[in-house]
Design an enzyme around this catalytic site. Structure first.
Site, PDB file in Angstrom:
ATOM      1  N   ASP A  20     -13.658   4.483  -7.911  1.00 39.27           N
ATOM      2  CA  ASP A  20     -12.595   3.561  -8.293  1.00 39.27           C
ATOM      3  C   ASP A  20     -11.422   4.418  -8.749  1.00 39.27           C
ATOM      4  OD1 ASP A  20     -10.856   1.759  -9.514  1.00 39.27           O
ATOM      5  OD2 ASP A  20     -12.460   0.535 -10.358  1.00 39.27           O
ATOM      6  N   THR A  78       3.641   2.220   2.831  1.00 35.98           N
ATOM      7  CA  THR A  78       3.869   1.076   3.704  1.00 35.98           C
ATOM      8  C   THR A  78       5.335   0.872   4.046  1.00 35.98           C
ATOM      9  OG1 THR A  78       3.638  -1.351   3.823  1.00 35.98           O
ATOM     10  CG2 THR A  78       3.998  -0.402   1.658  1.00 35.98           C
ATOM     11  N   ASP A  79       5.576   0.199   5.163  1.00 38.09           N
ATOM     12  CA  ASP A  79       6.931  -0.207   5.534  1.00 38.09           C
ATOM     13  C   ASP A  79       7.479  -1.316   4.638  1.00 38.09           C
ATOM     14  OD1 ASP A  79       5.174  -2.129   6.477  1.00 38.09           O
ATOM     15  OD2 ASP A  79       5.747  -1.952   8.583  1.00 38.09           O
ATOM     16  N   TYR A 102       3.941  -6.624  -3.798  1.00 32.92           N
ATOM     17  CA  TYR A 102       3.174  -5.584  -3.121  1.00 32.92           C
ATOM     18  C   TYR A 102       4.053  -4.390  -2.780  1.00 32.92           C
ATOM     19  CZ  TYR A 102       0.902  -3.121   0.719  1.00 32.92           C
ATOM     20  OH  TYR A 102       0.384  -2.141   1.536  1.00 32.92           O
ATOM     21  N   LYS A 106       3.784  -0.485  -4.190  1.00 34.31           N
ATOM     22  CA  LYS A 106       3.616   0.681  -3.326  1.00 34.31           C
ATOM     23  C   LYS A 106       4.746   1.687  -3.535  1.00 34.31           C
ATOM     24  CE  LYS A 106       0.983   1.535  -0.583  1.00 34.31           C
ATOM     25  NZ  LYS A 106      -0.215   2.406  -0.699  1.00 34.31           N
TER      26      LYS A 106
END
Length: 257
Positions: A20, A78-79, A102, A106
């Site tokens: 984790d 991420t994009d 989100y 990120k």
């Protein structure tokens, strides 16, 4: 490629070492035990109460542990760190402005990584498909074709899908390089989610015409629409090819070199 690999999972159900990333002591203990030359961090959550803890704190924990043992770190992002309003593919030097929780988590995770390990490489990618098990988009398409769901696919949300084997090969190659900072590594196609879903349906032997369409702007107004990535820098760096969707799905013959 002749590497000794230690995979991790949140649980041991699917094999690999249970880990984790939110637990800094556990991350430190495993990294100290293995003492890897390189770490590729793909751990993330897209939603839920633990999302920020995984995407931000967990990313920072991995970066600190990597720095402690001198390991090369590749962190996958991420994009969705972009707002989708640029009207051209995003380059690495374009300012991020994520409109979703989100995307913000990120982006904060990217910063946690580079703050803890300035020599890390953050690789932003897009929709991933074609792995050893079906990905989320592939499962949605399969359910829609089978009539098991009424999922509609966005005709106005643009991405650059990349086949999992191509992304994996690129990440391994980058782990052996000295590149650091930001790098975009996505597929060469610029497709709507609906176009991509229809290609997945065709590859699976289904009828693309049965897939329903929707507009992201009507359903989820906070989602970025055009998150296409300019991956030209990565393509110049990598020997491993990145295929377009039709070739990766076997819908056309491989491109001759």
């Amino acid at each position: 490629r002749g590497c000794e690999v230690h995979g991790t999972r949140l649980t041991s159900a699917a094999g690999g070492v249970p880990l984790d990333v939110r637990q800094a002591a556990s991350v430190d203990r495993l990294v100290e035990e293995v003492r890897p030359d390189a770490i590729v961090n793909t751990a993330y959550l897209q939603s839920g109460p633990a999302m920020r803890a995984v995407n931000v704190d967990g990313a920072g924990n991995v970066a600190v542990a990597a720095r402690w043992v001198g390991a090369r770190l590749i962190h996958v992002s991420t994009d969705f760190v972009f707002d989708g309003r640029l009207a051209r593919p995003y380059r690495e030097d374009d300012p991020p402005a994520p409109p979703t929780d989100y995307g913000r988590s990120k982006l904060d995770g990217e910063r946690a990584v580079t703050d803890a390990q300035p020599e890390a490489l953050v690789v932003r990618t897009s929709l991933i498909y074609g792995g050893s098990v079906p990905g989320p988009q592939e499962r949605m398409v399969a359910d829609a074709i089978a009539g098991a769901s009424a999922t509609a696919f966005f005709e106005d949300e643009i991405r650059c899908p990349i086949a999992a084997p191509d992304l994996a090969a690129g990440l391994v190659e980058l782990a052996e390089s000295s590149e650091h900072g930001l790098l975009h590594l996505a597929g060469p196609d610029v497709l709507s989610r609906l176009e991509f879903a229809r290609l997945l349906a065709s590859a699976a032997g289904g009828d693309p015409a049965v897939l329903r369409s929707a507009r992201s702007a009507d359903v989820s107004p906070d989602r970025p629409l055009d998150c296409s990535l300019d991956s030209s820098r990565a393509y110049l760096l990598l020997a491993a090819p990145v295929r377009d969707v039709r070739e990766a799905l076997g819908l056309v013959e491989p491109t001759a070199l």
